[in-house]
Design an enzyme around this catalytic site. Structure first.
Site, PDB file in Angstrom:
ATOM      1  N   HIS A  41      44.929  17.905  69.750  1.00 10.98           N
ATOM      2  CA  HIS A  41      45.293  16.534  70.118  1.00 10.98           C
ATOM      3  C   HIS A  41      46.210  16.473  71.328  1.00 10.98           C
ATOM      4  O   HIS A  41      46.680  15.391  71.696  1.00 10.98           O
ATOM      5  CB  HIS A  41      45.943  15.829  68.918  1.00 10.98           C
ATOM      6  CG  HIS A  41      45.018  15.691  67.751  1.00 10.98           C
ATOM      7  ND1 HIS A  41      45.454  15.534  66.443  1.00 10.98           N
ATOM      8  CD2 HIS A  41      43.659  15.709  67.682  1.00 10.98           C
ATOM      9  CE1 HIS A  41      44.414  15.450  65.640  1.00 10.98           C
ATOM     10  NE2 HIS A  41      43.315  15.559  66.366  1.00 10.98           N
ATOM     11  N   ASN A  60      49.818  22.581  50.848  1.00 15.09           N
ATOM     12  CA  ASN A  60      50.111  21.181  51.131  1.00 15.09           C
ATOM     13  C   ASN A  60      50.685  20.527  49.878  1.00 15.09           C
ATOM     14  O   ASN A  60      50.344  20.924  48.758  1.00 15.09           O
ATOM     15  CB  ASN A  60      48.833  20.443  51.562  1.00 15.09           C
ATOM     16  CG  ASN A  60      49.119  19.175  52.334  1.00 15.09           C
ATOM     17  OD1 ASN A  60      49.861  19.213  53.306  1.00 15.09           O
ATOM     18  ND2 ASN A  60      48.552  18.067  51.915  1.00 15.09           N
TER      19      ASN A  60
END
Length: 470
Positions: free
Chosen positions: A134, A235
């Site tokens: 990104h 996570n």
């Protein structure tokens, strides 16, 4: 760190209830999973790490989907989180530095990042082993010749737009562009192609702190499975890819990775940040050639028009206090103008006061001035100087060490430019350090965002002659 960009993202459709709720493995189960992950990594021949915002929350950078994430707070109508440090002073986490050690040990082959915080590069991961899908809030690139410029300040634009600076290559000079994608921008092949290649080769893709919901990036780890590899997810929230993972760990990323490094018997290196600045003395003779009108400037090494974010103010004093008056420069650009007899030599003392987030409050640098003497121009090996500064910082357990890496003369206007390197942060990461309550491990981040002188032991770069340009 400014968070105004989050309001732009408020229109994005919520992706169900996957994420949001945090899950924690029981202590004994977490230990078992950490041991299992360590064995997998030890046996790995091609380890790839895929990272999201969760590895940066312990650095003071908020995530998006966690309980205190930007999107979560927006949905609840609450105020956005305030950053504990300026974005440009955020420091790599324990996990960032552990990945550096794994790469140096030859275990980690490639890192794929969805973050734009620049912390992988700042930690020391080689650029050729990193795909920033990104973009990078601190990176500018030349669309003409391809040179990348890693800045110490946040680039002011997003969406691959032109910035206010130009390529420093004399043969090019094209207008630079930022590298951070806007939502409608496709992932750049320069980053996507090597990421896909390494995922296909990977026997393990270790996903750290990512909700695995942003497409097409979230599908990259699955390419390892098609080639016989495995996916491991660390996570705090459940992800859409959990069922396809060989191992899912619900725990703080820093705690998990610290445990893995213990099992592998690998030390986590300290983070040492080195910044650059320039001391420029411009001069011009008076008409009768009896006086010199001179200007002192403390400037960014990225160009005189670039900001110098880590210096808050400069105090200028003179050893000959009878002839010269001290001054405080408290706004950028840091400039001081004076007039001096041509045959007069003197010595300035510059006290540089650093901004919040730096590891030391100030340093002092002596600057001798003799307008009649010619300047000794040189260009030392920057990597060699950096290594010496790092070693000295570790031995002394503090920052502030500095050294000259370049000195040159520009003819028009006559200017002597000295470039300094200085250690501005030193952080040791203990493998047994407990993660703070706010060290969240979830979400994807896609946002806008003194020994001076010339010692004989230094290496000089090849062809490092003084260049004068008009």
């Amino acid at each position: 760190m400014s968070l105004g960009y989050a309001e732009k993202l408020s229109y994005i459709e919520d992706v169900g209830n996957v994420g949001m709720v945090e899950h924690f493995d029981a202590s004994h189960l977490l230990r078992e999973k950490i041991d299992r992950l360590a064995v997998m990594i030890k046996k790995s021949k091609h380890l790839v790490v895929f990272t999201g915002a969760g590895i940066s929350t312990s650095c003071g950078i908020p995530d998006f989907r966690g309980p205190k994430g930007i999107w979560t707070l927006q949905r609840e109508g609450k105020a956005l989180p305030e950053a504990s440090l300026p974005f440009h002073r955020a420091m790599p986490s324990l996990t960032h530095m552990a990945l550096v050690e794994l790469e140096k040990a030859g275990i980690l082959k490639f890192v794929i990042s969805q973050n734009v915080d620049g912390l992988h590069l700042r930690s020391g991961i080689p650029r050729e082993k990193l795909a920033e899908l990104h973009g990078n809030s601190f990176m500018e690139t030349c669309p003409s010749c391809g040179i990348e410029y890693f800045r110490d300040f946040e680039v002011e634009t997003i969406g691959l737009k032109e910035t206010s600076r130009r390529c420093s290559d004399e043969k090019c000079g094209a207008r630079l562009r930022d590298t951070v994608l806007d939502w409608e921008d496709a992932l750049p092949p320069k980053e996507m192609d090597p990421a896909e290649k390494h995922c296909k080769q990977a026997d393990i893709v270790l996903c750290l702190g990512t909700s695995l919901q942003i497409t097409p990036a979230c599908n990259l780890p699955l390419k390892a499975i098609r080639g016989g590899g495995k996916v491991v997810i660390v996570n705090l929230q459940k992800t859409p890819k959990d069922k396809k993972a060989a191992l899912v760990i619900h725990g703080f990323v820093d705690k998990v990775i610290a445990g893995v490094m213990d099992q592998l018997n690998l030390q986590i290196p300290p983070f040492i940040r080195i910044d650059l600045f320039q001391i420029i003395v411009m001069q011009g003779l008076s008409l009768d050639k009896r006086y010199v009108n001179w200007t002192l400037q403390i400037a960014s090494s990225h160009g005189q028009k670039a900001t110098l974010p880590f210096i808050k103010s400069v105090e200028v004093s003179f050893l000959d206090k009878e002839d010269y008056k001290s001054a405080i420069l408290d706004s950028q650009p840091f400039r001081l103008k004076r007039r001096t007899a041509y045959n007069k030599t003197f010595e300035m003392v510059l006290k540089l006061n650093f901004s919040d987030g730096c590891g030391c409050s100030s340093i002092e640098i002596d600057v001798p001035v003799d307008f009649k003497a010619s300047t000794d121009c040189f260009n030392f090996d920057k990597d060699f100087i950096f290594q010496k500064l790092r070693e000295k910082a570790v031995v002394e357990s503090k920052c502030g060490q500095n050294d000259v890496i370049e000195r040159k003369t520009i003819l028009t206007p006559r200017s002597d430019v000295t470039t300094y390197a200085i250690v501005t942060n030193l952080v040791h990461h203990s493998k047994t350090t407990k993660s703070s309550p706010d060290s969240r491990s979830n979400g994807d981040l896609k946002r806008r965002s003194s020994f001076n002188g010339t010692g004989p032991s230094r290496k000089r770069s090849k062809g490092s002659k003084c260049k004068s340009r008009s």
